[in-house]
Design a protein around this motif. Structure first.
Motif, PDB file in Angstrom:
ATOM      1  N   LYS A 117       0.826  -1.213   0.000  1.00  0.00           N
ATOM      2  CA  LYS A 117       0.000   0.000   0.000  1.00  0.00           C
ATOM      3  C   LYS A 117       0.859   1.262   0.000  1.00  0.00           C
ATOM      4  N   ASP A 118       2.115   1.149   0.482  1.00  0.00           N
ATOM      5  CA  ASP A 118       3.008   2.306   0.458  1.00  0.00           C
ATOM      6  C   ASP A 118       3.577   2.548  -0.939  1.00  0.00           C
ATOM      7  N   LEU A 119       3.641   1.500  -1.751  1.00  0.00           N
ATOM      8  CA  LEU A 119       4.165   1.663  -3.108  1.00  0.00           C
ATOM      9  C   LEU A 119       3.262   2.552  -3.949  1.00  0.00           C
ATOM     10  N   ARG A 120       1.977   2.532  -3.646  1.00  0.00           N
ATOM     11  CA  ARG A 120       1.048   3.405  -4.373  1.00  0.00           C
ATOM     12  C   ARG A 120       1.402   4.870  -4.124  1.00  0.00           C
ATOM     13  N   ASN A 121       1.759   5.195  -2.890  1.00  0.00           N
ATOM     14  CA  ASN A 121       2.161   6.570  -2.577  1.00  0.00           C
ATOM     15  C   ASN A 121       3.507   6.907  -3.210  1.00  0.00           C
ATOM     16  N   CYS A 122       4.402   5.920  -3.246  1.00  0.00           N
ATOM     17  CA  CYS A 122       5.716   6.153  -3.844  1.00  0.00           C
ATOM     18  C   CYS A 122       5.596   6.499  -5.328  1.00  0.00           C
ATOM     19  N   ALA A 123       4.636   5.889  -5.992  1.00  0.00           N
ATOM     20  CA  ALA A 123       4.458   6.137  -7.423  1.00  0.00           C
ATOM     21  C   ALA A 123       4.037   7.577  -7.705  1.00  0.00           C
ATOM     22  N   LEU A 124       3.583   8.291  -6.672  1.00  0.00           N
ATOM     23  CA  LEU A 124       3.138   9.675  -6.841  1.00  0.00           C
ATOM     24  C   LEU A 124       4.234  10.695  -6.545  1.00  0.00           C
ATOM     25  N   VAL A 125       5.404  10.217  -6.120  1.00  0.00           N
ATOM     26  CA  VAL A 125       6.477  11.132  -5.717  1.00  0.00           C
ATOM     27  C   VAL A 125       7.057  11.881  -6.911  1.00  0.00           C
ATOM     28  N   ARG A 157       7.686   5.592 -13.122  1.00  0.00           N
ATOM     29  CA  ARG A 157       8.159   4.749 -14.227  1.00  0.00           C
ATOM     30  C   ARG A 157       8.628   3.391 -13.718  1.00  0.00           C
ATOM     31  N   ILE A 158       9.374   3.395 -12.622  1.00  0.00           N
ATOM     32  CA  ILE A 158       9.893   2.140 -12.069  1.00  0.00           C
ATOM     33  C   ILE A 158       8.753   1.250 -11.584  1.00  0.00           C
ATOM     34  N   LEU A 159       7.814   1.823 -10.859  1.00  0.00           N
ATOM     35  CA  LEU A 159       6.730   1.028 -10.289  1.00  0.00           C
ATOM     36  C   LEU A 159       5.686   0.630 -11.328  1.00  0.00           C
ATOM     37  N   SER A 160       5.723   1.256 -12.493  1.00  0.00           N
ATOM     38  CA  SER A 160       4.809   0.881 -13.572  1.00  0.00           C
ATOM     39  C   SER A 160       5.315  -0.322 -14.352  1.00  0.00           C
ATOM     40  N   ASP A 161       6.584  -0.655 -14.170  1.00  0.00           N
ATOM     41  CA  ASP A 161       7.152  -1.840 -14.817  1.00  0.00           C
ATOM     42  C   ASP A 161       6.777  -3.062 -13.979  1.00  0.00           C
ATOM     43  N   GLU A 162       5.833  -3.857 -14.450  1.00  0.00           N
ATOM     44  CA  GLU A 162       5.284  -4.954 -13.651  1.00  0.00           C
ATOM     45  C   GLU A 162       6.168  -6.194 -13.623  1.00  0.00           C
ATOM     46  N   ASN A 163       7.312  -6.137 -14.297  1.00  0.00           N
ATOM     47  CA  ASN A 163       8.185  -7.315 -14.338  1.00  0.00           C
ATOM     48  C   ASN A 163       9.573  -7.048 -13.773  1.00  0.00           C
ATOM     49  N   ASN A 164       9.755  -5.932 -13.083  1.00  0.00           N
ATOM     50  CA  ASN A 164      11.086  -5.661 -12.548  1.00  0.00           C
ATOM     51  C   ASN A 164      11.262  -6.310 -11.175  1.00  0.00           C
TER      52      ASN A 164
END
Length: 228
Positions: free
Chosen positions: A34-42, A48-55
């Protein structure tokens, strides 16, 4: 070594922008989902990193949460990315929301019913929905038995009853597809029929909710067979 000038130190996004991707991926793998969702807004870089679903972010989260047998088996072979595999796990069977005669195996995706006579038992998924379109694939192994029903329900629907009945679809809280006679069930009545499928091994349940009230929806589910 990271070198920043005096101006960069006071830039709110300086550190976020210059940290290498592989280091960020490793850091993100230790955070709660749930914290990754907030990180994606930073910033754009983190998004870009968190949008890559295979990293490595999602790969390492999968390793932590999914059983090794699931990762190596064909169970999630049609689920193409690590993030989607993780999503499937969090939408799988709920071991705390099922009949006392059912237990969910350690892999999180397989449930087993104890052979208790004169009992009909059910299990719900971990996540409920009140809008949108959602799909599940159900693989039924072994004989169907007297009654075998897949479908959708509200959280108020019963999960256990005496005798062999179509529990899903037995009241206004659920819709069910009886795989034995291919009847669509709701509120204790047959609402329609599906073609005979000869014990097809895979089934898809597709739920479309146009209102917040499942009961008043005219046709809330589409059920179909998927041949392997």
């Amino acid at each position: 070594m990271l070198i920043m000038n005096e101006f960069d130190i006071y830039d709110d996004y300086a550190i976020a922008e210059v940290v290498p991707d592989h280091i960020l991926e490793n850091i993100f793998s230790f955070l709660r989902l749930k914290d990754l969702r907030n990180c994606a807004l930073v910033c754009k870089s983190w998004y870009r990193i968190l949008s890559d679903e295979n990293n490595d972010v999602w790969r390492l989260h999968c390793i932590k949460r999914l059983a090794e047998e699931v990762m190596k088996s064909d169970l999630l072979s049609t689920v193409n990315t690590y993030k989607s595999k993780l999503r499937a796990f969090f939408h799988a069977w709920n071991p705390h929301d099922c009949s006392r005669n059912i237990y969910v195996k350690a892999n999180g995706f397989t449930l087993h019913r104890n052979p208790v006579a004169q009992s009909t038992d059910a299990c719900r998924g971990k996540v409920g929905f009140h809008h949108g379109r959602h799909a599940w694939e159900v693989i039924w192994e072994g004989p169907l038995g007297t009654v075998a029903v897949v479908g959708v329900s509200t959280k108020e629907a019963p999960l256990e009853c005496h005798g062999y009945v179509g529990l899903l679809g037995s009241d206004e809280q659920s819709w069910g597809w009886n795989l034995v006679d291919n009847h669509l069930l709701h509120n204790g009545d047959t609402q329609g029929h599906y073609p005979l499928l000869n014990n097809c091994p895979k089934y898809q349940v597709i739920l479309t909710i146009h209102t917040t009230n499942l009961i008043n929806h005219f046709c809330p589910i589409t059920l179909k067979c998927v041949f392997s």
